[in-house]
Design a protein around this motif. Structure first.
Motif, PDB file in Angstrom:
ATOM      1  N   ALA A 261       0.846  -1.210   0.000  1.00  0.00           N
ATOM      2  CA  ALA A 261       0.000   0.000   0.000  1.00  0.00           C
ATOM      3  C   ALA A 261       0.871   1.247   0.000  1.00  0.00           C
ATOM      4  O   ALA A 261       0.597   2.223  -0.708  1.00  0.00           O
ATOM      5  N   GLN A 262       1.947   1.207   0.760  1.00  0.00           N
ATOM      6  CA  GLN A 262       2.826   2.365   0.848  1.00  0.00           C
ATOM      7  C   GLN A 262       3.512   2.616  -0.493  1.00  0.00           C
ATOM      8  O   GLN A 262       3.594   3.751  -0.956  1.00  0.00           O
ATOM      9  N   LEU A 263       3.969   1.544  -1.142  1.00  0.00           N
ATOM     10  CA  LEU A 263       4.643   1.693  -2.443  1.00  0.00           C
ATOM     11  C   LEU A 263       3.656   2.179  -3.500  1.00  0.00           C
ATOM     12  O   LEU A 263       4.014   2.976  -4.380  1.00  0.00           O
ATOM     13  N   ALA A 264       2.407   1.712  -3.423  1.00  0.00           N
ATOM     14  CA  ALA A 264       1.388   2.154  -4.388  1.00  0.00           C
ATOM     15  C   ALA A 264       1.123   3.648  -4.233  1.00  0.00           C
ATOM     16  O   ALA A 264       0.966   4.376  -5.225  1.00  0.00           O
ATOM     17  N   ALA A 265       1.080   4.118  -2.987  1.00  0.00           N
ATOM     18  CA  ALA A 265       0.839   5.549  -2.763  1.00  0.00           C
ATOM     19  C   ALA A 265       2.027   6.361  -3.267  1.00  0.00           C
ATOM     20  O   ALA A 265       1.850   7.406  -3.906  1.00  0.00           O
ATOM     21  N   ILE A 266       3.244   5.876  -3.004  1.00  0.00           N
ATOM     22  CA  ILE A 266       4.436   6.605  -3.484  1.00  0.00           C
ATOM     23  C   ILE A 266       4.414   6.681  -5.017  1.00  0.00           C
ATOM     24  O   ILE A 266       4.703   7.723  -5.611  1.00  0.00           O
ATOM     25  N   ALA A 267       4.018   5.574  -5.645  1.00  0.00           N
ATOM     26  CA  ALA A 267       3.972   5.545  -7.117  1.00  0.00           C
ATOM     27  C   ALA A 267       2.932   6.517  -7.669  1.00  0.00           C
ATOM     28  O   ALA A 267       3.028   6.945  -8.821  1.00  0.00           O
ATOM     29  N   ALA A 268       1.945   6.859  -6.858  1.00  0.00           N
ATOM     30  CA  ALA A 268       0.881   7.772  -7.330  1.00  0.00           C
ATOM     31  C   ALA A 268       1.280   9.233  -7.205  1.00  0.00           C
ATOM     32  O   ALA A 268       0.602  10.116  -7.738  1.00  0.00           O
ATOM     33  N   VAL A 269       2.372   9.521  -6.506  1.00  0.00           N
ATOM     34  CA  VAL A 269       2.748  10.925  -6.248  1.00  0.00           C
ATOM     35  C   VAL A 269       3.409  11.542  -7.478  1.00  0.00           C
ATOM     36  O   VAL A 269       4.445  11.059  -7.941  1.00  0.00           O
ATOM     37  N   ARG A 270       2.781  12.554  -8.016  1.00  0.00           N
ATOM     38  CA  ARG A 270       3.385  13.347  -9.099  1.00  0.00           C
ATOM     39  C   ARG A 270       2.597  14.654  -9.219  1.00  0.00           C
ATOM     40  O   ARG A 270       1.465  14.742  -8.710  1.00  0.00           O
ATOM     41  N   PRO A 271       3.159  15.650  -9.866  1.00  0.00           N
ATOM     42  CA  PRO A 271       2.457  16.930  -9.965  1.00  0.00           C
ATOM     43  C   PRO A 271       1.106  16.739 -10.663  1.00  0.00           C
ATOM     44  O   PRO A 271       0.993  15.952 -11.606  1.00  0.00           O
TER      45      PRO A 271
END
Ligand code: ZN
Ligand code: ZN
Length: 368
Positions: A261-271
């Motif tokens: 879940a944590q990696l999925a959220a990090i992967a979603a972070v972008r401008p």
């Protein structure tokens, strides 16, 4: 730090909010705009200049720290000093004013009593209005100086996890572990911890904010360590969950689900993505594992001069991410009475995605 640039951008925002002046009372905002680090102050931002009000205890410190504003030392509380100063000046120029001055105040950091007192002091010369969170908005996007300081705080904070791993043993109390970490932090130059160290072992790991207690670490189970330091004014924040004794298959599954879940959220972070989309990415993974109901807090928060700042990464938050924002990503699962796992990193939003600022050691640490 570019205090002059910050003040000049704030002036445009003040004008945009249809205010004449802004009376800043939230201390981290004052520090952001002027560098003043004392515990009693008000900062009046006007179209041409800014004035810091404080009391005699801070005379020397204010002179050393504040170059972007004039300094007024008063005998009363800084807000009263500011109001009397403003009222006196306005009275002096009465007649030339076509209308009352509109003074913005920060509603989140002023008491109702103080607001009433200010209104009485400024009666007839100025009108108070609750200002939108103008300084908080500016603080969301960090400049290069701030990012450098955050990197350093994170570096120092990261080293404390090694201390935790060395100290965590069955029978040792949670506060002993926290004390070892905090002592190491101070020795390494930290001004303090960015919040009371969370160290929650065994069934206490299900308490989301389980501050270190006198409870002893059991022979088997998770230990949630959530900690941060303040270094050169800026905060770090990191959570790692370790396991004492060999983890069961179920414990490993739980840990892997939170990590995914944590990696999925990090992967979603972008401008351009909204704060709620990042939160949704973590929640989706946990939903697919039937764990979503145990994820009881938001996915993350901004950090900088304060440990919790805008933006909040939570459901319903429409704030779009922008390059320069620094946020935590920290999903967790807490099964009351049984156990809990949280994994937290700090990430910097970049032009194309994000950079994880926290060292990436996230395999489950097993302490035998
Ligand atoms: Zn944390
Ligand atoms: Zn956090």
């Amino acid at each position: 730090m570019d205090y002059a640039g910050r003040l000049s951008r704030l002036r445009s925002a003040i004008e945009g909010a249809d205010l004449d002046l802004l009376l800043v009372t939230h201390l981290p905002n004052i520090r952001y705009l002027s560098g003043f680090s004392g515990s009693t102050a008000a900062l009046l931002v006007e179209p041409h200049g800014a004035t810091l009000f404080t009391d005699g205890r801070y005379r020397t410190q204010a002179k050393q720290e504040v170059k972007s504003a004039r300094i007024v030392i008063g005998r009363k509380s800084p807000l009263v000093t500011a109001a009397e100063w403003l009222a006196g000046r306005r009275k002096g120029s009465r007649g030339t004013l076509a209308r009352q001055t509109s003074v913005g105040i920060e509603p989140e950091s002023i008491t109702v009593g103080m607001r009433d007192r200010l209104a009485a002091l400024l009666k007839g010369t100025a009108r108070l209005r609750s200002a939108p969170p103008l300084v908080e908005r500016a603080r969301m996007v960090k400049d290069a100086d701030e990012i450098l300081r955050i990197r350093r705080a994170i570096e120092l904070g990261a080293s404390l996890f090694q201390v935790a791993c060395k100290t965590i043993r069955p029978g040792v109390s949670e506060v002993e572990v926290a004390a070892a970490m905090e002592y190491a932090a101070r020795c390494a130059g930290a001004e303090g911890m960015s919040f009371a160290t969370i160290l929650a072992a065994g069934p206490r790991s299900a308490i989301v904010h389980g501050r270190a207690s006198r409870a002893r670490i059991p022979r088997r189970g998770f230990v949630v360590c959530d900690f941060g330091v303040i270094l050169a004014d800026y905060c770090s924040d990191r959570t790692r969950t370790v396991h004492v004794g060999q983890p069961s298959r179920e414990a490993r599954h739980l840990y892997d689900a939170v990590l995914e879940a944590q990696l999925a959220a990090i992967a979603a972070v972008r401008p351009g993505v909204t704060a709620s989309e990042v939160d949704g990415a973590a929640r989706r993974v946990l939903r697919s594992r039937k764990l979503a109901r145990y994820f009881t807090h938001s996915t993350g928060h901004g950090l900088g001069l304060e440990i919790h700042e805008a933006p909040r990464l939570a459901a319903g938050q429409a704030q779009k991410l922008e390059p320069g924002m620094v946020v935590t990503i920290e999903p967790g699962v807490y099964v009351p009475g049984k156990w809990g796992v949280r994994i937290e990193d700090v990430v910097l939003v970049t032009a194309t995605g994000c950079e994880v600022l926290t060292p990436a050691d996230k395999d489950l640490v097993v302490i035998e």
